[in-house]
Design an enzyme around this catalytic site. Structure first.
Site, PDB file in Angstrom:
ATOM      1  N   GLU A  26       8.864 -15.656  -8.958  1.00  0.00           N
ATOM      2  CA  GLU A  26       8.202 -14.350  -8.824  1.00  0.00           C
ATOM      3  C   GLU A  26       7.641 -13.845 -10.145  1.00  0.00           C
ATOM      4  O   GLU A  26       6.543 -13.317 -10.174  1.00  0.00           O
ATOM      5  CB  GLU A  26       9.214 -13.295  -8.335  1.00  0.00           C
ATOM      6  CG  GLU A  26       9.554 -13.389  -6.890  1.00  0.00           C
ATOM      7  CD  GLU A  26      10.429 -12.206  -6.470  1.00  0.00           C
ATOM      8  OE1 GLU A  26      11.597 -12.169  -6.895  1.00  0.00           O
ATOM      9  OE2 GLU A  26       9.961 -11.349  -5.729  1.00  0.00           O
ATOM     10  N   TRP A  71      -2.803  -2.721  -1.624  1.00  0.00           N
ATOM     11  CA  TRP A  71      -2.385  -4.113  -1.847  1.00  0.00           C
ATOM     12  C   TRP A  71      -3.206  -4.933  -0.866  1.00  0.00           C
ATOM     13  O   TRP A  71      -3.026  -4.818   0.351  1.00  0.00           O
ATOM     14  CB  TRP A  71      -0.885  -4.244  -1.580  1.00  0.00           C
ATOM     15  CG  TRP A  71      -0.310  -5.580  -1.907  1.00  0.00           C
ATOM     16  CD1 TRP A  71       0.029  -6.055  -3.133  1.00  0.00           C
ATOM     17  CD2 TRP A  71       0.025  -6.626  -0.978  1.00  0.00           C
ATOM     18  NE1 TRP A  71       0.547  -7.321  -3.037  1.00  0.00           N
ATOM     19  CE2 TRP A  71       0.547  -7.691  -1.722  1.00  0.00           C
ATOM     20  CE3 TRP A  71      -0.074  -6.760   0.406  1.00  0.00           C
ATOM     21  CZ2 TRP A  71       0.980  -8.887  -1.132  1.00  0.00           C
ATOM     22  CZ3 TRP A  71       0.350  -7.940   0.998  1.00  0.00           C
ATOM     23  CH2 TRP A  71       0.872  -8.981   0.219  1.00  0.00           C
ATOM     24  N   ASN A 106      -2.215   2.527   5.726  1.00  0.00           N
ATOM     25  CA  ASN A 106      -1.283   1.432   5.426  1.00  0.00           C
ATOM     26  C   ASN A 106      -1.086   0.634   6.701  1.00  0.00           C
ATOM     27  O   ASN A 106      -1.037   1.212   7.784  1.00  0.00           O
ATOM     28  CB  ASN A 106       0.096   1.964   5.024  1.00  0.00           C
ATOM     29  CG  ASN A 106       0.113   2.501   3.617  1.00  0.00           C
ATOM     30  OD1 ASN A 106      -0.891   2.477   2.922  1.00  0.00           O
ATOM     31  ND2 ASN A 106       1.268   3.001   3.212  1.00  0.00           N
ATOM     32  N   GLY A 107      -0.872  -0.666   6.580  1.00  0.00           N
ATOM     33  CA  GLY A 107      -0.631  -1.486   7.767  1.00  0.00           C
ATOM     34  C   GLY A 107      -1.841  -2.350   8.067  1.00  0.00           C
ATOM     35  O   GLY A 107      -2.686  -2.587   7.195  1.00  0.00           O
ATOM     36  N   ARG A 158       5.655  -0.194  -6.126  1.00  0.00           N
ATOM     37  CA  ARG A 158       5.646  -0.996  -4.903  1.00  0.00           C
ATOM     38  C   ARG A 158       4.634  -2.143  -4.980  1.00  0.00           C
ATOM     39  O   ARG A 158       4.656  -3.037  -4.136  1.00  0.00           O
ATOM     40  CB  ARG A 158       5.298  -0.105  -3.716  1.00  0.00           C
ATOM     41  CG  ARG A 158       6.353   0.940  -3.422  1.00  0.00           C
ATOM     42  CD  ARG A 158       5.773   2.091  -2.648  1.00  0.00           C
ATOM     43  NE  ARG A 158       5.174   1.665  -1.407  1.00  0.00           N
ATOM     44  CZ  ARG A 158       5.772   1.714  -0.223  1.00  0.00           C
ATOM     45  NH1 ARG A 158       6.988   2.163  -0.129  1.00  0.00           N
ATOM     46  NH2 ARG A 158       5.158   1.312   0.861  1.00  0.00           N
ATOM     47  N   LYS A 192      13.682 -15.705  -8.186  1.00  0.00           N
ATOM     48  CA  LYS A 192      13.462 -14.810  -9.329  1.00  0.00           C
ATOM     49  C   LYS A 192      12.480 -15.459 -10.303  1.00  0.00           C
ATOM     50  O   LYS A 192      11.551 -14.823 -10.764  1.00  0.00           O
ATOM     51  CB  LYS A 192      14.769 -14.519 -10.086  1.00  0.00           C
ATOM     52  CG  LYS A 192      15.780 -13.621  -9.421  1.00  0.00           C
ATOM     53  CD  LYS A 192      15.390 -12.179  -9.301  1.00  0.00           C
ATOM     54  CE  LYS A 192      14.552 -11.915  -8.098  1.00  0.00           C
ATOM     55  NZ  LYS A 192      15.095 -11.688  -6.826  1.00  0.00           N
ATOM     56  N   GLU A 197      18.187 -17.874  -4.813  1.00  0.00           N
ATOM     57  CA  GLU A 197      17.846 -16.581  -5.414  1.00  0.00           C
ATOM     58  C   GLU A 197      17.370 -16.761  -6.865  1.00  0.00           C
ATOM     59  O   GLU A 197      16.403 -16.127  -7.297  1.00  0.00           O
ATOM     60  CB  GLU A 197      19.064 -15.642  -5.331  1.00  0.00           C
ATOM     61  CG  GLU A 197      18.906 -14.287  -5.975  1.00  0.00           C
ATOM     62  CD  GLU A 197      17.746 -13.451  -5.423  1.00  0.00           C
ATOM     63  OE1 GLU A 197      17.139 -13.830  -4.420  1.00  0.00           O
ATOM     64  OE2 GLU A 197      17.440 -12.430  -6.055  1.00  0.00           O
ATOM     65  N   HIS A 222      18.781 -36.925  -1.331  1.00  0.00           N
ATOM     66  CA  HIS A 222      18.073 -37.220  -0.082  1.00  0.00           C
ATOM     67  C   HIS A 222      16.572 -36.997  -0.220  1.00  0.00           C
ATOM     68  O   HIS A 222      15.886 -36.807   0.784  1.00  0.00           O
ATOM     69  CB  HIS A 222      18.655 -36.369   1.056  1.00  0.00           C
ATOM     70  CG  HIS A 222      20.092 -36.684   1.323  1.00  0.00           C
ATOM     71  ND1 HIS A 222      20.489 -37.860   1.926  1.00  0.00           N
ATOM     72  CD2 HIS A 222      21.225 -36.011   1.023  1.00  0.00           C
ATOM     73  CE1 HIS A 222      21.807 -37.878   1.997  1.00  0.00           C
ATOM     74  NE2 HIS A 222      22.288 -36.776   1.442  1.00  0.00           N
ATOM     75  N   CYS A 230       0.822  -1.216   0.000  1.00  0.00           N
ATOM     76  CA  CYS A 230       0.000   0.000   0.000  1.00  0.00           C
ATOM     77  C   CYS A 230       0.850   1.259   0.000  1.00  0.00           C
ATOM     78  O   CYS A 230       1.953   1.272   0.549  1.00  0.00           O
ATOM     79  CB  CYS A 230      -0.888   0.022   1.233  1.00  0.00           C
ATOM     80  SG  CYS A 230      -1.990  -1.372   1.347  1.00  0.00           S
ATOM     81  N   LYS A 273       6.528  -4.401  -3.760  1.00  0.00           N
ATOM     82  CA  LYS A 273       7.965  -4.105  -3.686  1.00  0.00           C
ATOM     83  C   LYS A 273       8.417  -3.968  -2.242  1.00  0.00           C
ATOM     84  O   LYS A 273       9.488  -4.421  -1.873  1.00  0.00           O
ATOM     85  CB  LYS A 273       8.240  -2.804  -4.455  1.00  0.00           C
ATOM     86  CG  LYS A 273       9.713  -2.394  -4.489  1.00  0.00           C
ATOM     87  CD  LYS A 273      10.525  -3.356  -5.318  1.00  0.00           C
ATOM     88  CE  LYS A 273      12.010  -3.084  -5.264  1.00  0.00           C
ATOM     89  NZ  LYS A 273      12.812  -4.244  -5.666  1.00  0.00           N
TER      90      LYS A 273
END
Ligand code: M6R
Length: 604
Positions: free
Chosen positions: A487, A75, A99-100, A27, A484, A480, A503, A2, A599
């Site tokens: 996402e 968001w 926000n929050g 974001r 990527k 990583e 394993h 947000c 973001k």
């Protein structure tokens, strides 16, 4: 995540709000809205999806002279991304953005509903405006009502409220989510949840502390702190350049940011390398006095760079090191001892879980350090010491250059600590510094490499999953690479230590299982190769990334022959970033704003 904007002044309120929201767009969000109060008349507009939808809806709307306005990109957390759930939320004659998360919203909502108040949305935010109006009914004074409302909220929030009962005022409160206010000589007031909307508009800004609340009008900026004491704003100046990055001919910001890595790493190294010494002017060496362990804590990509750091701290500086996922660390009642240096890593400096662990470490009396990309962010302001990564603004939701500069900082920092602890001799240190200087070259994207990856990507658009595998620091790089890909391509991918495949996961091996094998020449090459051969023998499709040709691979992406495994690390980092990018583009996805992601994750 947000984003909040607010404006009080006589210029074009609608445009200021919309362009502020545009600055926050990267974001991540799924709906947006604005509310503007002019005289005693409110206008509010909301739209789901991208900001262009809101722009379209507000096409005919104009303001004339003084107005107050608030805006929001949402968001979704509580309730689906619908227009009704989009902010600003309306009471009878007030609007709020937030926000929050309001953790006690169910209790508040139940009480308000029992009094006959009707809720339009499924959000936690809507309780703020109704609670305010209830309090206003009793107090008959908007600020008293707002202050009381704030004491009744539990959770993390940054909020702005405008009300007809005090039409030339914006009320604000901040607790746990970032927010700042900017002013200029013309008496205009600007609010935002991060710097970028204010750049070019306000010369001076005040970053609110947790617990701050108050109001602005034409003449005043009134701030109370968490102890209800009136405090003076602490103004700092804001950069005047519009930092909003442009794509400069690249298809996506992520692509541009991959190409920028050479420059931003050079910036990160600048002034920090001598012949036989690493210099961090921003650190006081006493930070490391009495330290026997380094604990690193972060989320997502920053967590992966923390894992890389742990290998380097133990290998070069011979200091015990542990790594924690912030959301886990918060609630597991961790033991914290004062001989531990607590290091948080964050691109944004605002990630709620990481920020909370920093507060925990501070409360436990540990020394703290943040490695961060955003100056003045909450973590930078809170930690005892800070190293900035100098990656520049990163707009792609999938982090690339921030990760590259974090790992660069940790390579330098591990050598800095090695020197303090006499863990590396001068020749060893000189050699490492010589290698560090080569990173900018090792991350240059050549046309040949990019073309090869682009061509090859068409073979990896299906299948039942990807395993990125590597050993040592190449394991976090595998994590990583998989992150990527997940996402931005929405394909299932995992990062795994090469030696662990047998394993369990090797049971999945078949031609539709894609193995992306990281095979550095200078670190455990033979061991890693054997692990890849085990997968190849079971018919997994192998894409090997290595400086040494590997005949058991179905596909091969060569990297340059390097002097050291860390340079191979950086070369391979670029390859896995580009591979994800090209797969995502072929699948037609929105690379920079992937679905469901934000973001800056300012809720836990
Ligand atoms: O701003 P931070 O580094 O604290 O963010 C942490 C994660 O949310 C972030 O790295 C996330 O995983 C990225 N989308 C990865 O590309």
């Amino acid at each position: 995540m947000c984003g909040i904007v607010g404006y009080l002044g006589k210029n074009n309120t609608k445009e200021i709000l919309l362009s502020g929201l545009k600055e926050l767009e990267y974001r991540g969000y799924d709906s947006a809205g604005i509310a503007v109060l002019q005289g005693d008349s409110f206008e509010s507009y909301k739209a789901i999806g991208k900001l262009v939808n809101l722009e379209e809806k507000t096409k005919e709307f104009t303001t004339d002279g003084f107005a107050v306005g608030i805006g929001h990109t949402r968001w979704a957390t509580h309730g689906k991304p619908t227009e009704l759930n989009a902010h600003p939320h309306l009471g009878e004659s007030s609007y709020v953005v937030h926000n929050g998360i309001i953790e006690n919203y169910v209790q508040l909502k139940t009480k308000l509903q029992a009094k006959g108040i009707n809720f339009l949305s499924q959000t936690d935010t809507e309780v703020i405006v109704h609670q305010f109006e209830e309090n206003l009914y009793d107090a008959k004074d908007a600020f008293k009502a707002f202050s009381k409302t704030i004491t009744e909220l539990e959770g993390a929030y940054a909020t702005l409220l405008v009300t007809k009962s005090m039409p030339e005022t914006i009320y604000f409160a901040k607790h746990g989510s970032p927010m700042l206010v900017g002013v200029n000589d013309a008496g205009e007031k600007f609010f935002a949840s991060s710097d970028s909307p204010l750049i070019g508009l306000a010369k001076e800004v005040n970053y609110f502390e947790d617990g701050d609340y108050g109001y602005v009008n034409k003449d005043e900026l009134v701030i109370y702190n968490k102890n209800n004491e009136l405090v003076e704003p602490k103004f700092t100046s804001l950069a005047t350049d519009k930092l909003s990055a442009q794509k400069d001919g690249y298809r996506f910001f992520m692509e541009k940011e991959i190409y920028e890595q050479s420059d931003v790493i050079a910036d990160t190294l600048m002034g920090r390398l001598c012949d036989d010494e690493i210099i961090f002017d921003e650190l006081d060496k006493s930070l490391f006095d009495g330290i026997n362990e380094i604990k690193l804590c972060a989320c997502g990509t920053s967590y992966h760079s923390a894992l890389c750091a742990s290998y380097m701290f133990e290998r070069y500086a011979k200091v015990r090191c542990s790594v924690e996922i912030a959301s886990e660390f918060r609630y597991r009642e961790p033991l914290m001892s004062k001989d531990t240096l607590f290091v948080v890593i964050s691109q944004s400096g605002e990630t709620a879980d990481t920020l909370e662990t920093l507060k925990m470490a501070k409360n436990a009396g540990l020394k703290t350090l943040v490695v961060c990309n955003v100056d003045n962010s909450s973590m930078v302001r809170l930690a005892d010491a800070c190293i900035l990564t100098r990656a520049g603004i990163e707009k792609g939701v999938a982090s690339t250059k921030a990760f590259a500069t974090q790992v660069t900082v940790f390579w330098m920092l591990s050598l800095y600590v090695a020197k303090l602890r006499d863990a590396l001799n001068t020749d060893g240190l000189k050699h490492q510094i010589h290698l560090l200087r080569e990173i900018p070259t090792s991350v240059i994207v050549t046309d040949e490499m990019h073309e090869r990856i682009k061509r090859l990507s068409k073979r990896y658009l299906h299948g039942h999953g990807f395993f990125f595998i590597g050993r040592d620091v190449f394991f976090p790089l595998a994590l990583e690479g998989a992150l990527k890909l997940k996402e931005i391509s929405y394909l299932h991918a995992e990062g795994y230590p090469s030696g662990e495949m047998k394993h369990g996961p090797i049971a999945l091996a078949d031609p539709e299982l894609f193995t992306i094998a990281l095979l550095p020449q200078h670190l455990l090459y033979e061991k890693s190769k054997s692990n890849v051969e085990e997968l190849s023998a079971r018919d997994s499709t192998i894409c090997a990334i290595s400086p040494i040709n590997f005949d058991k691979a179905d596909d091969f992406i060569p990297i340059n022959v390097c002097k050291d495994y860390m340079l191979e690390f950086f070369e391979m980092m670029v390859v896995v970033q580009l591979l994800s990018l090209e797969i995502s583009i072929r699948l037609g996805n929105d690379v920079d704003m992937p679905r469901n992601l934000a973001k800056s994750v300012t809720v836990e």
